[in-house]
Design a protein around this motif. Structure first.
Motif, short mmCIF file in Angstrom:
data_model
loop_
_atom_site.label_atom_id
_atom_site.label_comp_id
_atom_site.label_asym_id
_atom_site.label_seq_id
_atom_site.Cartn_x
_atom_site.Cartn_y
_atom_site.Cartn_z
N ARG A 1 0.66 -1.19 0.03
CA ARG A 1 0.16 -0.20 0.00
C ARG A 1 0.94 1.34 0.00
O ARG A 1 1.52 1.69 0.92
N LEU A 2 0.93 1.85 -1.14
CA LEU A 2 1.77 3.18 -1.04
C LEU A 2 0.55 4.26 -0.94
O LEU A 2 -0.35 4.44 -1.51
N HIS A 3 1.24 5.55 -0.30
CA HIS A 3 0.70 6.65 -0.13
C HIS A 3 1.51 7.75 -0.57
O HIS A 3 2.74 7.46 -0.69
N GLU A 4 0.87 9.19 -0.94
CA GLU A 4 1.65 10.14 -1.20
C GLU A 4 2.43 10.46 -0.43
O GLU A 4 2.33 10.39 0.86
N GLY A 5 3.82 10.50 -0.82
CA GLY A 5 5.06 10.89 -0.05
C GLY A 5 5.32 12.22 0.51
O GLY A 5 5.51 12.67 1.66
N GLY A 6 5.09 13.09 -0.29
CA GLY A 6 4.86 14.56 0.01
C GLY A 6 6.44 15.05 0.20
O GLY A 6 6.39 15.99 0.76
N LEU A 7 7.24 14.34 -0.50
CA LEU A 7 8.83 14.87 0.03
C LEU A 7 8.92 16.23 -0.83
O LEU A 7 8.67 16.45 -2.03
N ALA A 8 9.37 17.34 -0.08
CA ALA A 8 9.59 18.41 -0.59
C ALA A 8 8.63 19.16 -1.16
O ALA A 8 8.79 19.77 -2.41
N GLY A 9 7.32 18.76 -1.15
CA GLY A 9 6.16 19.43 -1.85
C GLY A 9 5.94 18.85 -3.07
O GLY A 9 4.97 19.44 -3.83
N ARG A 10 6.54 17.78 -3.43
CA ARG A 10 6.25 17.04 -4.57
C ARG A 10 4.94 16.29 -4.69
O ARG A 10 4.53 15.98 -6.04
N GLY A 11 4.31 16.28 -3.62
CA GLY A 11 2.81 15.89 -4.07
C GLY A 11 2.80 14.40 -4.35
O GLY A 11 3.69 13.54 -3.98
N PRO A 12 1.80 14.25 -5.40
CA PRO A 12 1.43 12.78 -5.86
C PRO A 12 2.56 12.33 -6.75
O PRO A 12 2.22 11.41 -7.82
N THR A 13 3.83 12.84 -6.97
CA THR A 13 4.98 12.27 -7.81
C THR A 13 5.60 11.40 -6.85
O THR A 13 6.49 10.43 -7.50
N VAL A 14 5.58 11.45 -5.47
CA VAL A 14 6.45 10.59 -4.71
C VAL A 14 5.36 9.70 -4.08
O VAL A 14 4.40 10.15 -3.39
N TRP A 15 5.54 8.35 -4.03
CA TRP A 15 4.57 7.43 -3.30
C TRP A 15 5.69 6.53 -2.44
O TRP A 15 6.54 6.09 -2.94
N GLN A 16 5.10 6.33 -1.16
CA GLN A 16 6.05 5.29 -0.22
C GLN A 16 4.88 4.63 0.36
O GLN A 16 3.79 4.87 0.84
N GLY A 17 5.74 3.45 1.01
CA GLY A 17 4.87 2.55 1.76
C GLY A 17 5.55 1.43 2.40
O GLY A 17 6.90 1.29 2.13
N TYR A 18 5.14 0.43 3.14
CA TYR A 18 5.97 -0.67 3.86
C TYR A 18 5.03 -1.88 3.61
O TYR A 18 3.75 -1.93 3.13
N VAL A 19 5.63 -3.02 3.46
CA VAL A 19 5.22 -4.35 3.42
C VAL A 19 6.01 -5.38 4.29
O VAL A 19 7.11 -4.97 4.58
N HIS A 20 5.23 -6.07 5.08
CA HIS A 20 6.10 -7.17 5.74
C HIS A 20 6.20 -8.62 4.88
O HIS A 20 5.24 -9.01 4.51
N ILE A 21 7.35 -8.81 4.83
CA ILE A 21 7.63 -10.18 4.06
C ILE A 21 8.73 -11.03 4.96
O ILE A 21 9.72 -10.36 5.40
N ASP A 22 8.29 -12.11 5.36
CA ASP A 22 9.27 -12.99 6.47
C ASP A 22 10.57 -13.05 5.85
O ASP A 22 10.68 -13.42 4.29
N ARG A 23 11.58 -12.73 6.49
CA ARG A 23 13.01 -12.84 6.12
C ARG A 23 13.57 -14.17 5.44
O ARG A 23 14.35 -14.20 4.50
N ARG A 24 12.72 -15.20 5.98
CA ARG A 24 13.37 -16.71 5.57
C ARG A 24 12.58 -16.76 3.97
O ARG A 24 13.39 -17.36 3.33
N ARG A 25 11.62 -16.19 3.71
CA ARG A 25 11.11 -16.19 2.47
C ARG A 25 12.02 -15.45 1.18
O ARG A 25 12.19 -15.93 0.13
N LEU A 26 12.73 -14.62 1.93
CA LEU A 26 13.78 -13.83 1.14
C LEU A 26 14.98 -14.47 1.01
O LEU A 26 15.97 -13.92 0.42
N GLY A 27 15.24 -15.63 2.11
CA GLY A 27 16.69 -16.10 1.99
C GLY A 27 17.67 -15.12 2.83
O GLY A 27 18.73 -15.32 2.59
#
Length: 100
Positions: free
Chosen positions: A34-60
């Motif tokens: 799920r990405l949300h508008e980042g709003g870095l330096a007033g850039r509005g909807p050109t910057v999108w950020q978010g997090y996801v949880h993935i088990d480290r073992r799945r990534l090795g």
């Protein structure tokens, strides 16, 4: 918060677009990000950020990782919704420690 400790499984994603978007959809290792508008330096909807949880073992990954070895690349699938239509694509990204 997690730094180089991978046991939390949290991965941060940030994308910067050349033009403003109405919305974004992202998927990493089969998990929706799920990405949300980042709003870095007033850039509005050109910057999108978010997090996801993935088990480290799945990534090795070990429980603590400084990013050197093993080097991990993941494929980030994106859909970007613009007023004129939707752009789809995939980007190969390197997993790096420390942002989350």
């Amino acid at each position: 918060m997690c730094g180089n400790v991978t046991t939390c499984g949290r991965i941060g994603i940030s994308i910067t677009l050349k033009r403003a978007a109405l919305g974004t959809e992202a998927e990493l290792v089969g998990r929706k990000v799920r990405l949300h508008e980042g709003g870095l330096a007033g850039r509005g909807p050109t910057v999108w950020q978010g997090y996801v949880h993935i088990d480290r073992r799945r990534l090795g990954l070990p429980a603590w990782w400084d990013g050197s070895k093993p080097v991990r690349y993941l494929v980030l699938h994106l859909k970007i919704h613009y007023p004129t239509g939707t752009a789809k694509g995939a980007v190969r990204v390197q997993l790096l420690p420390g942002w989350g």
